[in-house]
Design a protein around this motif. Structure first.
Motif, mmCIF file in Angstrom:
data_model
loop_
_atom_site.group_PDB
_atom_site.id
_atom_site.type_symbol
_atom_site.label_atom_id
_atom_site.label_comp_id
_atom_site.label_asym_id
_atom_site.label_seq_id
_atom_site.Cartn_x
_atom_site.Cartn_y
_atom_site.Cartn_z
ATOM 1 N N LEU A 151 0.841 -1.193 0.000
ATOM 2 C CA LEU A 151 0.000 0.000 0.000
ATOM 3 C C LEU A 151 0.877 1.245 0.000
ATOM 4 O O LEU A 151 0.647 2.198 -0.756
ATOM 5 C CB LEU A 151 -0.931 0.004 1.219
ATOM 6 N N ARG A 152 1.920 1.224 0.807
ATOM 7 C CA ARG A 152 2.860 2.337 0.861
ATOM 8 C C ARG A 152 3.543 2.540 -0.495
ATOM 9 O O ARG A 152 3.644 3.658 -1.001
ATOM 10 C CB ARG A 152 3.910 2.089 1.939
ATOM 11 N N LEU A 153 3.992 1.445 -1.114
ATOM 12 C CA LEU A 153 4.641 1.542 -2.418
ATOM 13 C C LEU A 153 3.700 2.095 -3.483
ATOM 14 O O LEU A 153 4.100 2.923 -4.313
ATOM 15 C CB LEU A 153 5.182 0.173 -2.848
ATOM 16 N N ALA A 154 2.441 1.667 -3.445
ATOM 17 C CA ALA A 154 1.455 2.174 -4.410
ATOM 18 C C ALA A 154 1.213 3.668 -4.200
ATOM 19 O O ALA A 154 1.142 4.445 -5.161
ATOM 20 C CB ALA A 154 0.149 1.399 -4.287
ATOM 21 N N ALA A 155 1.097 4.074 -2.943
ATOM 22 C CA ALA A 155 0.874 5.493 -2.640
ATOM 23 C C ALA A 155 2.064 6.332 -3.099
ATOM 24 O O ALA A 155 1.892 7.408 -3.678
ATOM 25 C CB ALA A 155 0.628 5.673 -1.142
ATOM 26 N N GLU A 156 3.277 5.842 -2.851
ATOM 27 C CA GLU A 156 4.466 6.588 -3.261
ATOM 28 C C GLU A 156 4.576 6.695 -4.771
ATOM 29 O O GLU A 156 4.942 7.750 -5.298
ATOM 30 C CB GLU A 156 5.713 5.942 -2.674
ATOM 31 N N ALA A 157 4.248 5.620 -5.479
ATOM 32 C CA ALA A 157 4.274 5.676 -6.948
ATOM 33 C C ALA A 157 3.253 6.689 -7.447
ATOM 34 O O ALA A 157 3.530 7.453 -8.380
ATOM 35 C CB ALA A 157 4.001 4.295 -7.532
ATOM 36 N N ALA A 158 2.082 6.721 -6.809
ATOM 37 C CA ALA A 158 1.050 7.686 -7.203
ATOM 38 C C ALA A 158 1.519 9.116 -6.923
ATOM 39 O O ALA A 158 1.369 10.000 -7.779
ATOM 40 C CB ALA A 158 -0.257 7.391 -6.464
ATOM 41 N N ILE A 159 2.099 9.334 -5.758
ATOM 42 C CA ILE A 159 2.603 10.675 -5.416
ATOM 43 C C ILE A 159 3.678 11.100 -6.409
ATOM 44 O O ILE A 159 3.676 12.236 -6.898
ATOM 45 C CB ILE A 159 3.146 10.710 -3.966
ATOM 46 N N LEU A 160 4.587 10.191 -6.734
ATOM 47 C CA LEU A 160 5.653 10.506 -7.677
ATOM 48 C C LEU A 160 5.070 10.905 -9.033
ATOM 49 O O LEU A 160 5.475 11.903 -9.628
ATOM 50 C CB LEU A 160 6.597 9.313 -7.829
ATOM 51 N N GLN A 161 4.081 10.147 -9.521
ATOM 52 C CA GLN A 161 3.478 10.459 -10.819
ATOM 53 C C GLN A 161 2.723 11.791 -10.779
ATOM 54 O O GLN A 161 2.753 12.558 -11.736
ATOM 55 C CB GLN A 161 2.562 9.323 -11.273
ATOM 56 N N ILE A 162 2.076 12.068 -9.671
ATOM 57 C CA ILE A 162 1.380 13.357 -9.519
ATOM 58 C C ILE A 162 2.393 14.502 -9.539
ATOM 59 O O ILE A 162 2.204 15.513 -10.224
ATOM 60 C CB ILE A 162 0.528 13.380 -8.226
ATOM 61 N N LEU A 163 3.490 14.352 -8.796
ATOM 62 C CA LEU A 163 4.535 15.387 -8.771
ATOM 63 C C LEU A 163 5.106 15.626 -10.166
ATOM 64 O O LEU A 163 5.272 16.773 -10.590
ATOM 65 C CB LEU A 163 5.661 14.992 -7.821
ATOM 66 N N ILE A 164 5.416 14.544 -10.872
ATOM 67 C CA ILE A 164 5.993 14.674 -12.213
ATOM 68 C C ILE A 164 5.007 15.329 -13.163
ATOM 69 O O ILE A 164 5.356 16.247 -13.918
ATOM 70 C CB ILE A 164 6.465 13.300 -12.750
ATOM 71 N N SER A 165 3.769 14.889 -13.133
ATOM 72 C CA SER A 165 2.754 15.466 -14.020
ATOM 73 C C SER A 165 2.551 16.945 -13.718
ATOM 74 O O SER A 165 2.496 17.782 -14.633
ATOM 75 C CB SER A 165 1.443 14.702 -13.867
ATOM 76 N N TRP A 166 2.433 17.296 -12.445
ATOM 77 C CA TRP A 166 2.267 18.690 -12.037
ATOM 78 C C TRP A 166 3.452 19.523 -12.508
ATOM 79 O O TRP A 166 3.291 20.615 -13.053
ATOM 80 C CB TRP A 166 2.126 18.740 -10.512
ATOM 81 N N PHE A 167 4.652 18.978 -12.339
ATOM 82 C CA PHE A 167 5.855 19.684 -12.761
ATOM 83 C C PHE A 167 5.847 19.910 -14.268
ATOM 84 O O PHE A 167 6.075 21.021 -14.748
ATOM 85 C CB PHE A 167 7.101 18.899 -12.343
ATOM 86 N N ARG A 168 5.588 18.850 -15.027
ATOM 87 C CA ARG A 168 5.616 18.942 -16.491
ATOM 88 C C ARG A 168 4.496 19.822 -17.039
ATOM 89 O O ARG A 168 4.640 20.372 -18.123
ATOM 90 C CB ARG A 168 5.536 17.555 -17.104
ATOM 91 N N ASP A 169 3.411 19.939 -16.299
ATOM 92 C CA ASP A 169 2.301 20.805 -16.731
ATOM 93 C C ASP A 169 2.533 22.269 -16.354
ATOM 94 O O ASP A 169 1.650 23.104 -16.523
ATOM 95 C CB ASP A 169 0.982 20.317 -16.140
ATOM 96 N N GLY A 170 3.692 22.568 -15.813
ATOM 97 C CA GLY A 170 4.038 23.950 -15.518
ATOM 98 C C GLY A 170 3.666 24.423 -14.122
ATOM 99 O O GLY A 170 3.661 25.624 -13.859
ATOM 100 N N MET A 171 3.327 23.498 -13.224
ATOM 101 C CA MET A 171 3.027 23.820 -11.823
ATOM 102 C C MET A 171 1.981 24.944 -11.730
ATOM 103 O O MET A 171 2.161 25.912 -11.001
ATOM 104 C CB MET A 171 4.311 24.197 -11.059
ATOM 105 N N GLN A 172 0.929 24.806 -12.491
ATOM 106 C CA GLN A 172 -0.101 25.852 -12.550
ATOM 107 C C GLN A 172 -0.898 25.971 -11.256
ATOM 108 O O GLN A 172 -1.293 27.066 -10.864
ATOM 109 C CB GLN A 172 -1.023 25.595 -13.742
ATOM 110 N N GLU A 173 -1.144 24.846 -10.614
ATOM 111 C CA GLU A 173 -1.852 24.873 -9.335
ATOM 112 C C GLU A 173 -0.839 25.181 -8.231
ATOM 113 O O GLU A 173 0.286 24.720 -8.273
ATOM 114 C CB GLU A 173 -2.524 23.520 -9.045
#
Length: 194
Positions: A151-173
């Protein structure tokens, strides 16, 4: 035979010399890091040579190899510094009780390191350098319970993907909006678990 005063003076000189060497090595490392970062902003990472790095840094190849084995070492050191800052956020006890503040601090840390993270992304190694579970959870939250571990590994992978996506989208939020989104996502996901 030397007096104790003379011995003390020699010891002090050796200590100053040792500190000067340490400071000199740190300065060399910083120059090499900056050199690689500047070169990466101008050229594809795979085309950058050690010769270009040392020329831009103004140091010798010997100084380079005294500090690093290859240019990847420089990137790993920079990545480790980012991961260390994220790990320090995760170690704050007050944030364990307030996930919203934890998320805000994580997103703020990524925003603060955006220049270096952008270089990792350009080099195609962003995901490797920001692999959170390697730095944070295995050290902070070891567990023998397989369900909690995965569960921890899944949550961390999700957080990592969210961070990367947010970063690549220009950190608009902003960080608060992203913390709201993440707390909502993870509260919903955890409420569905048996």
């Amino acid at each position: 035979m030397k007096s104790s005063k003379e011995s003390l003076t020699e010891m002090q000189k050796k200590e100053v010399l040792r500190m000067n060497n340490k400071e000199s090595n740190q300065l060399t490392r910083e120059c090499l890091q900056l050199s690689l970062m500047h070169l990466m902003s101008e050229h594809p990472y795979e085309k950058i040579t050690i010769s270009e790095i040392v020329r831009r840094a103004g140091v010798s190849r010997t100084a380079f190899y005294r500090n690093y084995t290859d240019k990847e070492d420089i990137l790993h050191e920079l990545g480790d510094e980012i991961i260390k800052r994220i790990a320090e956020i995760s170690e704050k006890p007050e944030l364990h009780e307030n996930p919203h503040l934890w998320f805000e601090d994580i997103f703020r840390a990524v925003k603060n390191d955006k220049d270096i993270i952008s270089l990792f992304d350009q080099a195609g190694i962003l995901q490797n350098e920001l692999f959170l579970e390697k730095a944070v959870s295995e050290r902070l939250y070891p567990t023998a319970d397989p369900e909690k571990k995965y569960l921890r590994l899944a949550a961390e992978a999700a957080i990592l993907q969210i961070l990367i996506s947010w970063f690549r989208d220009g950190m608009q939020e902003d960080e608060k909006q992203m913390a709201d989104i993440c707390v909502n996502i993870f509260d919903n996901a955890l409420s569905r678990l048996p």
